[in-house]
Motif scaffolding. Structure first.
Motif, PDB file in Angstrom:
ATOM      1  N   ARG A  40       0.857  -1.189   0.000  1.00  0.00           N
ATOM      2  CA  ARG A  40       0.000   0.000   0.000  1.00  0.00           C
ATOM      3  C   ARG A  40       0.892   1.237   0.000  1.00  0.00           C
ATOM      4  O   ARG A  40       1.890   1.296   0.691  1.00  0.00           O
ATOM      5  CB  ARG A  40      -0.926   0.009   1.206  1.00  0.00           C
TER       6      ARG A  40
ATOM      7  N   GLU B  60       2.320   4.594   0.944  1.00  0.00           N
ATOM      8  CA  GLU B  60       2.341   5.408   2.165  1.00  0.00           C
ATOM      9  C   GLU B  60       2.811   6.833   1.875  1.00  0.00           C
ATOM     10  O   GLU B  60       2.421   7.765   2.563  1.00  0.00           O
ATOM     11  CB  GLU B  60       3.249   4.767   3.207  1.00  0.00           C
ATOM     12  N   GLY B  61       3.662   7.008   0.883  1.00  0.00           N
ATOM     13  CA  GLY B  61       4.175   8.327   0.543  1.00  0.00           C
ATOM     14  C   GLY B  61       5.134   8.243  -0.623  1.00  0.00           C
ATOM     15  O   GLY B  61       5.388   7.155  -1.145  1.00  0.00           O
TER      16      GLY B  61
ATOM     17  N   ASN C  54       6.683  13.036   1.182  1.00  0.00           N
ATOM     18  CA  ASN C  54       5.339  13.578   0.956  1.00  0.00           C
ATOM     19  C   ASN C  54       4.383  12.458   1.363  1.00  0.00           C
ATOM     20  O   ASN C  54       4.220  11.479   0.640  1.00  0.00           O
ATOM     21  CB  ASN C  54       5.149  13.955  -0.514  1.00  0.00           C
ATOM     22  N   TRP C  55       3.770  12.599   2.530  1.00  0.00           N
ATOM     23  CA  TRP C  55       2.895  11.551   3.060  1.00  0.00           C
ATOM     24  C   TRP C  55       1.500  11.597   2.448  1.00  0.00           C
ATOM     25  O   TRP C  55       0.641  10.779   2.785  1.00  0.00           O
ATOM     26  CB  TRP C  55       2.808  11.657   4.584  1.00  0.00           C
ATOM     27  N   ASN C  56       1.260  12.548   1.553  1.00  0.00           N
ATOM     28  CA  ASN C  56      -0.052  12.675   0.916  1.00  0.00           C
ATOM     29  C   ASN C  56       0.121  12.839  -0.596  1.00  0.00           C
ATOM     30  O   ASN C  56      -0.240  13.868  -1.165  1.00  0.00           O
ATOM     31  CB  ASN C  56      -0.792  13.880   1.520  1.00  0.00           C
ATOM     32  N   PRO C  57       0.685  11.810  -1.264  1.00  0.00           N
ATOM     33  CA  PRO C  57       0.966  11.952  -2.702  1.00  0.00           C
ATOM     34  C   PRO C  57      -0.301  11.853  -3.545  1.00  0.00           C
ATOM     35  O   PRO C  57      -1.342  11.363  -3.092  1.00  0.00           O
ATOM     36  CB  PRO C  57       1.882  10.764  -2.984  1.00  0.00           C
ATOM     37  N   LEU C  58      -0.189  12.331  -4.763  1.00  0.00           N
ATOM     38  CA  LEU C  58      -1.265  12.194  -5.737  1.00  0.00           C
ATOM     39  C   LEU C  58      -1.295  10.743  -6.205  1.00  0.00           C
ATOM     40  O   LEU C  58      -0.303  10.227  -6.720  1.00  0.00           O
ATOM     41  CB  LEU C  58      -1.030  13.146  -6.917  1.00  0.00           C
TER      42      LEU C  58
END
Length: 120
Positions: free
Chosen positions: A40, A42-43, A69-73
């Motif tokens: 999965r 994660e970043g 970047n813990w919130n990637p596109l």
């Protein structure tokens, strides 16, 4: 397109910035996808994130957690390529991570000046 984890492109968060730098050298790509043991996403860390971290004084022996970047596109592979390209342009990013319907890493796609380049 080849799917799955490619050495240097995706894996667990490397223990040090130096190890991360070696991963970039192995893959020859401008992105490293941080994945969990079950793949999965994660970043991500891009070559730009790494450069900025080094310029800001992060040590090669330091942890790369501060440059992730813990919130990637992220997009499901089944979304259309034009939609993914438009999302990258809208969000001002060069990379999008492709996942399956369960959120497992499949590949990355990069925005280039002439369109997109898909790599896994």
């Amino acid at each position: 397109m080849t799917y799955g984890v490619v050495e240097g492109l995706a894996g667990p968060l490397p223990p040090s910035v130096g190890d991360l730098l070696r991963s970039f050298g192995l893959s020859g790509r401008g992105i490293y996808v941080v994945v969990s043991p079950d793949l999965r996403v994660e970043g991500i860390i891009t070559d730009g994130d790494l450069r900025r971290g080094l310029l800001d004084g992060i040590e090669l022996s330091g942890s790369p957690t501060q440059i992730v970047n813990w919130n990637p596109l992220v997009a499901e592979e089944k979304t259309g390529r034009r939609f993914r390209q438009a999302e990258m342009i809208k969000m001002g990013v060069r990379h999008i991570v492709l996942v399956d319907e369960n959120g497992h890493f499949l590949a990355t796609e990069a925005l280039s000046g002439a369109g997109t380049e898909t790599r896994s």
